[in-house]
Design a protein around this motif. Sequence first.
Motif, mmCIF file in Angstrom:
data_model
loop_
_atom_site.group_PDB
_atom_site.id
_atom_site.type_symbol
_atom_site.label_atom_id
_atom_site.label_comp_id
_atom_site.label_asym_id
_atom_site.label_seq_id
_atom_site.Cartn_x
_atom_site.Cartn_y
_atom_site.Cartn_z
ATOM 1 N N SER A 33 2.538 -2.449 -13.847
ATOM 2 C CA SER A 33 3.225 -3.622 -13.310
ATOM 3 C C SER A 33 2.356 -4.367 -12.311
ATOM 4 O O SER A 33 1.417 -3.812 -11.713
ATOM 5 N N LEU A 34 2.708 -5.646 -12.097
ATOM 6 C CA LEU A 34 2.016 -6.459 -11.101
ATOM 7 C C LEU A 34 2.229 -5.886 -9.704
ATOM 8 O O LEU A 34 1.319 -5.900 -8.871
ATOM 9 N N LEU A 35 3.429 -5.364 -9.440
ATOM 10 C CA LEU A 35 3.717 -4.755 -8.141
ATOM 11 C C LEU A 35 2.784 -3.572 -7.879
ATOM 12 O O LEU A 35 2.208 -3.449 -6.793
ATOM 13 N N TYR A 36 2.646 -2.693 -8.861
ATOM 14 C CA TYR A 36 1.802 -1.506 -8.696
ATOM 15 C C TYR A 36 0.358 -1.923 -8.451
ATOM 16 O O TYR A 36 -0.305 -1.428 -7.538
ATOM 17 N N GLU A 37 -0.124 -2.838 -9.265
ATOM 18 C CA GLU A 37 -1.514 -3.290 -9.157
ATOM 19 C C GLU A 37 -1.799 -3.889 -7.782
ATOM 20 O O GLU A 37 -2.771 -3.518 -7.105
ATOM 21 N N CYS A 38 -0.943 -4.830 -7.353
ATOM 22 C CA CYS A 38 -1.175 -5.518 -6.081
ATOM 23 C C CYS A 38 -0.907 -4.607 -4.894
ATOM 24 O O CYS A 38 -1.639 -4.633 -3.893
ATOM 25 N N GLY A 39 0.151 -3.810 -4.982
ATOM 26 C CA GLY A 39 0.490 -2.912 -3.887
ATOM 27 C C GLY A 39 -0.582 -1.874 -3.631
ATOM 28 O O GLY A 39 -0.954 -1.601 -2.483
ATOM 29 N N ARG A 40 -1.111 -1.278 -4.702
ATOM 30 C CA ARG A 40 -2.178 -0.295 -4.557
ATOM 31 C C ARG A 40 -3.429 -0.928 -3.927
ATOM 32 O O ARG A 40 -4.078 -0.309 -3.079
ATOM 33 N N GLU A 41 -3.734 -2.136 -4.338
ATOM 34 C CA GLU A 41 -4.913 -2.806 -3.797
ATOM 35 C C GLU A 41 -4.762 -3.044 -2.298
ATOM 36 O O GLU A 41 -5.699 -2.828 -1.516
ATOM 37 N N PRO A 82 7.031 -13.313 -7.379
ATOM 38 C CA PRO A 82 6.865 -14.772 -7.432
ATOM 39 C C PRO A 82 8.144 -15.553 -7.668
ATOM 40 O O PRO A 82 8.211 -16.736 -7.352
ATOM 41 N N SER A 83 9.190 -14.913 -8.208
ATOM 42 C CA SER A 83 10.447 -15.616 -8.436
ATOM 43 C C SER A 83 11.343 -15.608 -7.213
ATOM 44 O O SER A 83 12.389 -16.255 -7.195
ATOM 45 N N GLY A 84 10.949 -14.847 -6.181
ATOM 46 C CA GLY A 84 11.776 -14.752 -4.980
ATOM 47 C C GLY A 84 12.668 -13.535 -4.954
ATOM 48 O O GLY A 84 13.378 -13.301 -3.977
ATOM 49 N N MET A 86 0.766 -10.904 -5.326
ATOM 50 C CA MET A 86 1.553 -11.061 -6.547
ATOM 51 C C MET A 86 1.766 -12.532 -6.866
ATOM 52 O O MET A 86 1.712 -12.952 -8.030
ATOM 53 N N LEU A 87 1.999 -13.333 -5.837
ATOM 54 C CA LEU A 87 2.209 -14.761 -6.038
ATOM 55 C C LEU A 87 0.948 -15.424 -6.581
ATOM 56 O O LEU A 87 1.003 -16.253 -7.492
ATOM 57 N N ALA A 88 -0.198 -15.023 -6.038
ATOM 58 C CA ALA A 88 -1.464 -15.606 -6.480
ATOM 59 C C ALA A 88 -1.778 -15.242 -7.923
ATOM 60 O O ALA A 88 -2.361 -16.041 -8.666
ATOM 61 N N ARG A 89 -1.386 -14.047 -8.318
ATOM 62 C CA ARG A 89 -1.690 -13.589 -9.676
ATOM 63 C C ARG A 89 -0.543 -13.820 -10.648
ATOM 64 O O ARG A 89 -0.711 -13.611 -11.847
ATOM 65 N N GLY A 90 0.580 -14.221 -10.134
ATOM 66 C CA GLY A 90 1.748 -14.415 -10.991
ATOM 67 C C GLY A 90 1.877 -15.840 -11.465
ATOM 68 O O GLY A 90 2.880 -16.511 -11.220
#
Length: 483
Positions: A48-56, A151-153, A187-191
């Motif tokens: 998921s995008l959350l996992y990817e961004c959060g881990r980073e 990104p959707s809020g 997430m917003l930047a990549r979403g």
Amino acid sequence: MQRDDFSLPANPPGGAPRLRASWRRSERYGLAADDIRPVFTGSVDTESLLYECGREVLRGLQKTLANEPVSMMITDPDGLVLSRLSEDATINRSLDRVHLAPGFYFAERNAGTNGLGLALADRAPSLVRADEHYCTGLRGYTCAAAPVVDPSGDVAGSVNLTTWSDSAPELLMALAQSAAANTSALMLARGAGRFAPPTPHGEVFRVYADRSRAPEEALPTTGWRGAFAEARTAFRRGLAVAVVGEPGTGKTALASLARRELRRERVLSARPPAPEDVESWFELWVPELGKDSTCVIVSGVDSMPAWATTELAHLFTRVRATRDMQPYVVTASSADTLPDELRELIDVVVDVPALRFRPDDIMPLAKHFAHQARGRDIDFTPAAARALTAFDWPGNVRGLRRVVREAAARTDRIDLHHLAPEVFTGPGRPLTRLQSVERDEIVRCLTEPGTTVSEAAEQLGLGRATIYRKIRQYRITVPDRTP
């Protein structure tokens, strides 16, 4: 509001309202304070995008806290721990013993009051110290957590930092909030380059019966009438009502009209507040609850912080206990998302259908909104009417009203080229800003009167094959367009 009127079976040290509400929920879930058994799942979503961004983000924070006994975690919106980072072997072994590890659910209903569970329940940064935890097994820790917004809020999950209970919590809370904000921004930047929607402010306003038109004049469509009649019958019987439906379907408007057809009373509408505004939001409208002259509609109860719905349930319980009639209404996106505490206090659930299920309502509503915008009747070409009727309207009536008002402001006869480009675009993945500009330009050319696809391609400097590929890519459909 006098919260002390409500007796609590369990009280955390300090008695902060959010913690008290969380302990009450933990007890209602049937959790044993001395036996923590979170649910385990065999796998977590590492794509998921959350996992990817959060881990980073957390890997960067880990370098800063390399020698500190702090465990950093990412969870999904249900409290499932997706990742845990820490170089301190002692705290890792300790957290393993209480199952605060990847694959375990740590929402309130699984582990009682804890930092990440409270942050997700209340949609707000949360600090839970030592003996503020509901379960005794967690009282050796201090946990700071903050929700991550996608990104959707919507709340996508949380960042949780856990350390020993005797550590300084202030820095921990600041770090958790910073990590959550950085994760949301990444997430917003990549979403697909989308902007986050504005946060709610909890507006409260009154609508007076003698300043509004009759319901028959304000309700020009047939698709609403079944739900309208159901709500009116429930109000006539003095029942508490939940009006449910997708965002933008007109739930608050329907409830207001149904109430005002029966009684000449003012209708007070309270929209959901931002988490930090809950207390002042209550102070604005609670004095009106239970008055003979006022009907209270609390909108979006399924998007409110959990402690706020707990307080709301107590207020409604007090009204039911002291009055024959329950002059309150709540709205939510569906019956399933109604908070448990409020569901018990609702007598009738009225479902407002989405606009895509009411195609016969689209043009009557469009003409109604156009007249509102210009103060006179506005014409629609047959092609424009077909385009409006064929669209799915993910924003429902609210989206239709915006599109029609923008078009009516430009002309007395609305044609294809007056409509927003979104009306001609099918559902698909979100577009970047650059893609949106390209899509809009293609739609603008295609909707010009008499323009063929070939002519549109020439105006845009594209080959025929390229524009047809772009039309398929953006799922563009324009009625009556010739090759």
